[in-house]
Design a protein around this motif. Structure first.
Motif, short mmCIF file in Angstrom:
data_model
loop_
_atom_site.label_atom_id
_atom_site.label_comp_id
_atom_site.label_asym_id
_atom_site.label_seq_id
_atom_site.Cartn_x
_atom_site.Cartn_y
_atom_site.Cartn_z
N ASN A 16 44.53 13.34 37.93
CA ASN A 16 44.59 13.59 36.49
C ASN A 16 44.37 15.05 36.12
N ALA A 17 43.68 15.80 36.98
CA ALA A 17 43.40 17.21 36.71
C ALA A 17 42.95 17.89 37.99
N ALA A 18 43.88 18.20 38.87
CA ALA A 18 43.54 18.89 40.12
C ALA A 18 43.07 20.30 39.80
N ARG A 19 42.01 20.72 40.46
CA ARG A 19 41.42 22.04 40.18
C ARG A 19 41.45 22.91 41.43
N SER A 20 41.78 24.19 41.20
CA SER A 20 41.73 25.20 42.23
C SER A 20 41.00 26.41 41.66
N ILE A 21 40.09 26.98 42.45
CA ILE A 21 39.36 28.17 42.04
C ILE A 21 39.55 29.22 43.14
N ARG A 22 40.02 30.40 42.71
CA ARG A 22 40.38 31.45 43.66
C ARG A 22 39.78 32.78 43.24
N VAL A 23 39.61 33.65 44.21
CA VAL A 23 39.17 35.02 43.94
C VAL A 23 40.08 35.97 44.70
N GLU A 24 40.38 37.08 44.05
CA GLU A 24 41.20 38.12 44.67
C GLU A 24 40.53 39.47 44.44
N ILE A 25 40.51 40.29 45.48
CA ILE A 25 40.07 41.67 45.37
C ILE A 25 41.30 42.52 45.67
N LYS A 26 41.67 43.36 44.71
CA LYS A 26 42.87 44.19 44.87
C LYS A 26 42.68 45.48 44.09
N ASP A 27 42.94 46.59 44.74
CA ASP A 27 42.90 47.91 44.11
C ASP A 27 41.57 48.18 43.40
N GLY A 28 40.47 47.70 43.99
CA GLY A 28 39.15 47.98 43.44
C GLY A 28 38.70 47.06 42.32
N PHE A 29 39.46 46.00 42.06
CA PHE A 29 39.11 45.07 40.99
C PHE A 29 39.11 43.64 41.51
N VAL A 30 38.28 42.81 40.87
CA VAL A 30 38.17 41.39 41.22
C VAL A 30 38.85 40.56 40.13
N THR A 31 39.58 39.56 40.56
CA THR A 31 40.13 38.53 39.68
C THR A 31 39.58 37.20 40.16
N PHE A 32 38.97 36.46 39.25
CA PHE A 32 38.37 35.15 39.55
C PHE A 32 39.07 34.16 38.64
N GLU A 33 39.74 33.17 39.21
CA GLU A 33 40.54 32.29 38.37
C GLU A 33 40.38 30.81 38.71
N LEU A 57 37.60 43.25 36.76
CA LEU A 57 36.17 43.36 37.06
C LEU A 57 36.01 44.32 38.24
N PRO A 58 35.43 45.50 38.01
CA PRO A 58 35.30 46.47 39.11
C PRO A 58 34.50 45.88 40.29
N VAL A 59 35.10 45.92 41.46
CA VAL A 59 34.48 45.32 42.64
C VAL A 59 33.15 45.99 42.96
N GLU A 60 33.04 47.29 42.74
CA GLU A 60 31.78 47.97 43.03
C GLU A 60 30.65 47.45 42.14
N VAL A 95 28.54 37.15 35.37
CA VAL A 95 29.06 38.48 35.01
C VAL A 95 28.64 38.87 33.60
N TYR A 96 28.57 37.89 32.70
CA TYR A 96 28.11 38.16 31.34
C TYR A 96 26.64 38.58 31.33
N ASP A 97 25.81 37.80 32.01
CA ASP A 97 24.37 38.08 32.05
C ASP A 97 24.06 39.43 32.70
N ASN A 98 24.93 39.88 33.61
CA ASN A 98 24.72 41.16 34.29
C ASN A 98 25.45 42.31 33.61
N HIS A 99 26.00 42.06 32.45
CA HIS A 99 26.65 43.09 31.62
C HIS A 99 27.75 43.83 32.37
N LEU A 100 28.53 43.11 33.17
CA LEU A 100 29.63 43.71 33.90
C LEU A 100 30.85 43.82 32.98
N LYS A 101 31.72 44.76 33.29
CA LYS A 101 32.94 44.96 32.51
C LYS A 101 34.03 44.04 33.07
#
Length: 107
Positions: A16-33, A57-60, A95-101
């Motif tokens: 009814n609702a298959a879920r996938s959670i992925r992370v990518e690090i590319k060019d110094g940035f993180v994408t979490f989806e 989201l800056p990986v550093e 990420v919100y609690d740690n005030h990340l961009k």
């Protein structure tokens, strides 16, 4: 050459609702989806595919907030701590609690 790492942290096959959670690090940035696909998504959101994405989201910054020095260590921590169906909610809170961009998209 672009440095890129891509990892699936969580996946289920709920019909009814298959879920996938992925992370990518590319060019110094993180994408979490998170991607949900299925009839329940269609009922709730009017589309059988629903995504939530934290991007630019800056990986550093994330490595510093998580107390790790390398991208490999970061991936290992993310695999350890965010391999559950509620990972997107918990990660967005972190990420919100740690005030990340970052940017966020839901839809």
């Amino acid at each position: 050459m672009t440095k890129q790492q891509f990892t699936e942290l969580y996946h289920d096959n709920n019909p009814n609702a298959a879920r996938s959670i992925r992370v990518e690090i590319k060019d110094g940035f993180v994408t979490f989806e998170q991607q949900d696909i299925g009839s329940l998504c269609d009922e709730m959101f009017g589309d059988s595919d629903y995504e939530r994405v934290i991007s630019d989201l800056p990986v550093e910054q994330l490595r510093s907030a998580m107390g790790v020095k390398t991208d490999k260590e970061l991936i290992d921590v993310l695999k350890r701590d965010y391999s559950t169906p509620d990972a997107f909610d918990r990660f967005s809170e972190f990420v919100y609690d740690n005030h990340l961009k970052y940017n966020i998209y839901c839809g």
